[in-house]
Write a protein that holds these residues in place. Structure first.
Motif, PDB file in Angstrom:
ATOM      1  N   GLN A 109       0.832  -1.208   0.000  1.00  0.00           N
ATOM      2  CA  GLN A 109       0.000   0.000   0.000  1.00  0.00           C
ATOM      3  C   GLN A 109       0.863   1.253   0.000  1.00  0.00           C
ATOM      4  N   GLY A 110       1.992   1.212   0.678  1.00  0.00           N
ATOM      5  CA  GLY A 110       2.896   2.356   0.696  1.00  0.00           C
ATOM      6  C   GLY A 110       3.455   2.650  -0.689  1.00  0.00           C
ATOM      7  N   PHE A 111       3.783   1.615  -1.441  1.00  0.00           N
ATOM      8  CA  PHE A 111       4.278   1.799  -2.811  1.00  0.00           C
ATOM      9  C   PHE A 111       3.192   2.379  -3.705  1.00  0.00           C
ATOM     10  N   ALA A 112       1.960   1.899  -3.556  1.00  0.00           N
ATOM     11  CA  ALA A 112       0.850   2.426  -4.351  1.00  0.00           C
ATOM     12  C   ALA A 112       0.599   3.895  -4.028  1.00  0.00           C
ATOM     13  N   ASN A 113       0.694   4.247  -2.756  1.00  0.00           N
ATOM     14  CA  ASN A 113       0.523   5.656  -2.371  1.00  0.00           C
ATOM     15  C   ASN A 113       1.640   6.523  -2.949  1.00  0.00           C
ATOM     16  N   PHE A 114       2.861   6.011  -2.917  1.00  0.00           N
ATOM     17  CA  PHE A 114       3.991   6.745  -3.482  1.00  0.00           C
ATOM     18  C   PHE A 114       3.821   6.947  -4.983  1.00  0.00           C
ATOM     19  N   MET A 115       3.388   5.923  -5.682  1.00  0.00           N
ATOM     20  CA  MET A 115       3.184   6.033  -7.131  1.00  0.00           C
ATOM     21  C   MET A 115       2.052   6.999  -7.454  1.00  0.00           C
ATOM     22  N   TRP A 116       1.004   7.019  -6.619  1.00  0.00           N
ATOM     23  CA  TRP A 116      -0.092   7.951  -6.826  1.00  0.00           C
ATOM     24  C   TRP A 116       0.404   9.379  -6.632  1.00  0.00           C
ATOM     25  N   LEU A 117       1.191   9.623  -5.597  1.00  0.00           N
ATOM     26  CA  LEU A 117       1.742  10.957  -5.364  1.00  0.00           C
ATOM     27  C   LEU A 117       2.686  11.375  -6.482  1.00  0.00           C
ATOM     28  N   LEU A 118       3.475  10.439  -6.962  1.00  0.00           N
ATOM     29  CA  LEU A 118       4.378  10.726  -8.073  1.00  0.00           C
ATOM     30  C   LEU A 118       3.588  11.069  -9.342  1.00  0.00           C
ATOM     31  N   SER A 119       2.520  10.328  -9.577  1.00  0.00           N
ATOM     32  CA  SER A 119       1.665  10.606 -10.734  1.00  0.00           C
ATOM     33  C   SER A 119       0.998  11.971 -10.595  1.00  0.00           C
ATOM     34  N   LEU A 120       0.534  12.302  -9.420  1.00  0.00           N
ATOM     35  CA  LEU A 120      -0.086  13.608  -9.177  1.00  0.00           C
ATOM     36  C   LEU A 120       0.927  14.733  -9.379  1.00  0.00           C
ATOM     37  N   ALA A 121       2.145  14.544  -8.900  1.00  0.00           N
ATOM     38  CA  ALA A 121       3.189  15.555  -9.094  1.00  0.00           C
ATOM     39  C   ALA A 121       3.503  15.749 -10.571  1.00  0.00           C
TER      40      ALA A 121
END
Length: 111
Positions: A2-14
């Motif tokens: 879940q932490g990796f998915a959250n990181f990828m979502w934040l990276l995509s948003l950025a």
């Protein structure tokens, strides 16, 4: 996981915010500044950056299309934007001075 998915979502948003900022910045710059800076044309950069923005919205960050869009956005931000800011005096639309000012300074009527 879940932490990796959250990181990828934040990276995509950025990435979306970054490409959106570049698109808006390219849209508010003057057309003649692109020609004066010898950096393609305004419609060229608007199309490229709009495609990068749309690709970032649609595709996952792990595919190769957002990476291509990121490269185009970085080229605009690192190469084109500083040249445009130098030509226009740093402002968003470059609207300093009178309406007779050209990209290289005021027009004096050939005097």
């Amino acid at each position: 996981m879940q932490g990796f998915a959250n990181f990828m979502w934040l990276l995509s948003l950025a990435l979306i915010v970054f490409s959106g900022f570049a698109l808006i910045d390219a849209a508010v710059r003057r057309e003649d500044a692109y020609r004066a800076a010898d950096k393609k044309t305004k419609p060229f950069w608007l199309i490229i950056l709009a495609l990068a923005f749309i690709v970032n919205l649609i595709f996952n960050i792990l595919s190769f299309l957002p990476i291509i869009g990121l490269i185009a956005t970085i080229v605009y931000m690192v190469d084109v934007r500083p040249a445009l800011r130098q030509i226009t005096g740093g402002g968003g639309g470059g609207r300093r001075g009178s309406s007779s000012d050209g990209p290289y300074g005021p027009y004096n009527g050939g005097r």
